[in-house]
Design an enzyme around this catalytic site. Sequence first.
Site, PDB file in Angstrom:
ATOM      1  N   THR A   1      -7.945  -6.694 -11.895  1.00  0.00           N
ATOM      2  CA  THR A   1      -8.025  -5.374 -12.996  1.00  0.00           C
ATOM      3  C   THR A   1      -8.012  -5.874 -14.167  1.00  0.00           C
ATOM      4  O   THR A   1      -8.772  -5.470 -15.329  1.00  0.00           O
ATOM      5  CB  THR A   1      -6.961  -4.586 -12.897  1.00  0.00           C
ATOM      6  OG1 THR A   1      -6.718  -4.010 -11.695  1.00  0.00           O
ATOM      7  CG2 THR A   1      -6.655  -3.493 -14.008  1.00  0.00           C
TER       8      THR A   1
ATOM      9  N   SER B   1      -7.947  -8.428  -5.958  1.00  0.00           N
ATOM     10  CA  SER B   1      -7.327  -9.260  -5.082  1.00  0.00           C
ATOM     11  C   SER B   1      -6.977  -8.759  -3.721  1.00  0.00           C
ATOM     12  O   SER B   1      -6.666  -9.290  -2.679  1.00  0.00           O
ATOM     13  CB  SER B   1      -6.019  -9.775  -5.962  1.00  0.00           C
ATOM     14  OG  SER B   1      -5.074  -8.530  -5.851  1.00  0.00           O
TER      15      SER B   1
ATOM     16  N   THR C   1      -3.307  -8.009  -9.284  1.00  0.00           N
ATOM     17  CA  THR C   1      -1.864  -7.735  -9.149  1.00  0.00           C
ATOM     18  C   THR C   1      -1.403  -7.468  -7.775  1.00  0.00           C
ATOM     19  O   THR C   1      -0.467  -7.895  -7.323  1.00  0.00           O
ATOM     20  CB  THR C   1      -1.272  -6.672 -10.239  1.00  0.00           C
ATOM     21  OG1 THR C   1      -1.840  -5.567  -9.715  1.00  0.00           O
ATOM     22  CG2 THR C   1      -1.386  -7.169 -11.531  1.00  0.00           C
ATOM     23  N   ASP C   2      -2.417  -6.920  -7.061  1.00  0.00           N
ATOM     24  CA  ASP C   2      -2.147  -6.444  -5.658  1.00  0.00           C
ATOM     25  C   ASP C   2      -1.470  -7.723  -4.600  1.00  0.00           C
ATOM     26  O   ASP C   2      -0.502  -7.497  -3.940  1.00  0.00           O
ATOM     27  CB  ASP C   2      -3.310  -5.758  -4.687  1.00  0.00           C
ATOM     28  CG  ASP C   2      -3.639  -4.298  -5.447  1.00  0.00           C
ATOM     29  OD1 ASP C   2      -3.110  -3.930  -6.526  1.00  0.00           O
ATOM     30  OD2 ASP C   2      -4.273  -3.778  -4.731  1.00  0.00           O
TER      31      ASP C   2
HETATM   32  N1  ASP Z   1      -4.705  -3.390  -9.028  1.00  0.00           N
HETATM   33  C1  ASP Z   1      -5.222  -4.627  -8.957  1.00  0.00           C
HETATM   34  C2  ASP Z   1      -5.085  -5.550 -10.147  1.00  0.00           C
HETATM   35  O1  ASP Z   1      -4.390  -5.514 -11.003  1.00  0.00           O
HETATM   36  C3  ASP Z   1      -6.419  -4.877  -8.204  1.00  0.00           C
HETATM   37  C4  ASP Z   1      -6.522  -6.078  -7.674  1.00  0.00           C
HETATM   38  O2  ASP Z   1      -5.520  -6.260  -7.094  1.00  0.00           O
HETATM   39  O3  ASP Z   1      -7.491  -6.776  -7.852  1.00  0.00           O
HETATM   40  O4  ASP Z   1      -5.804  -6.420 -10.418  1.00  0.00           O
END
Ligand code: ASP
Length: 340
Positions: free
Chosen positions: A18, A62, A95-96
């Site tokens: 993100t 991710s 973050t995932d």
């Molecule tokens: N929500 C996720 C992020 O924070 C999407 C990911 O993991 O790429 O990046």
Amino acid sequence: MTTSPSDEHLVLLATGGTISSRTRQDLGGAAVASDGADELLRSAGEGHLFPVRVVDVLRLGSYALDFDDMLLVCRRIQEVLLDPHVVGIVVTHGTDTMEETAFLADLVHADPRPVVFTGAQRAADSEDPDGPGNLARAIALAGSAEARGRGVLVSFAGDVFPARGVRKTETVRQQAFSNPDYGSAGSVGDGGEVKLAAAPAAHREPLPLPDDAAGQTCRVDVVASYPGADAAHLSASLAAGADGIVLQGTGSGNTNPELCRAVGEATAGGTVVVTSTRVHAGPVLPVYGAGGGKDLLAAGAIPSGLLRPSQSLVLLSLLLRLGRSPEQIAESFAARGGNP
Ligand code: ASP
């Protein structure tokens, strides 16, 4: 910022997420990883303690990464650390699955120089992106003397956590991470002030990174236990050739008699099964019969200790790729999933 190789500097490894995402109207308004490391660094402003050199590793959400992608990030980290002028590394990551890659990087980290993961909850083109602030704080942390010898850290919204035990515990709130069992490592202020808690006892012996050239793969699946779960998923996983299975148990690591029987058959057939739990904190313990944790232990499943399914998957995948025996895997989970 440009640096000559002889300067002391930090390195930013960008992988997507993100923090790098922008809305694509041509893709129905979906947020898609777009910005490279250069743009990310520009967004974090100027005036860092050390110059920062940038490297693009991946540009993916991710949630789409696999174990080989995570190994690639770890290899890049190790390559960058071969340069003695590097004082620390920041990895921008979705973050995932940051808890997976950061933990893998920590398991193989054999260097006192800091490696700090960060990301964002709001896209780069949102009205009020949190990525630039998170990145600026991560850069300050990676360049700080306090972060040396602390293994891999996650820096997010001012919080700092050790990689082991860290979890994404909020889907949209800015304070996205917590570490229920191993706790906080400290904080970084908006001006880059680093405050870390007393260092924990010695870092565990690092594990080797599997050889890139060996090309060995292995399959590790997560199978969940829940009211009414039968052995269908576990059987499908074995039929697909699983070398390892993480059982996401209930409570302190329990399942039902049918799944427990299937676990016994799986371990007898040479598949390594690790029992973890869907509960967000506390250890896996062999207490109950009738398919509970005591029966799972008797069926040959290895308790994950304090490791949740996400990080159990990482440790089990790494150990299997390193060719470790079930006994060695059990020892490793006891040591690395144990108390802080
Ligand atoms: N929500 C996720 C992020 O924070 C999407 C990911 O993991 O790429 O990046």
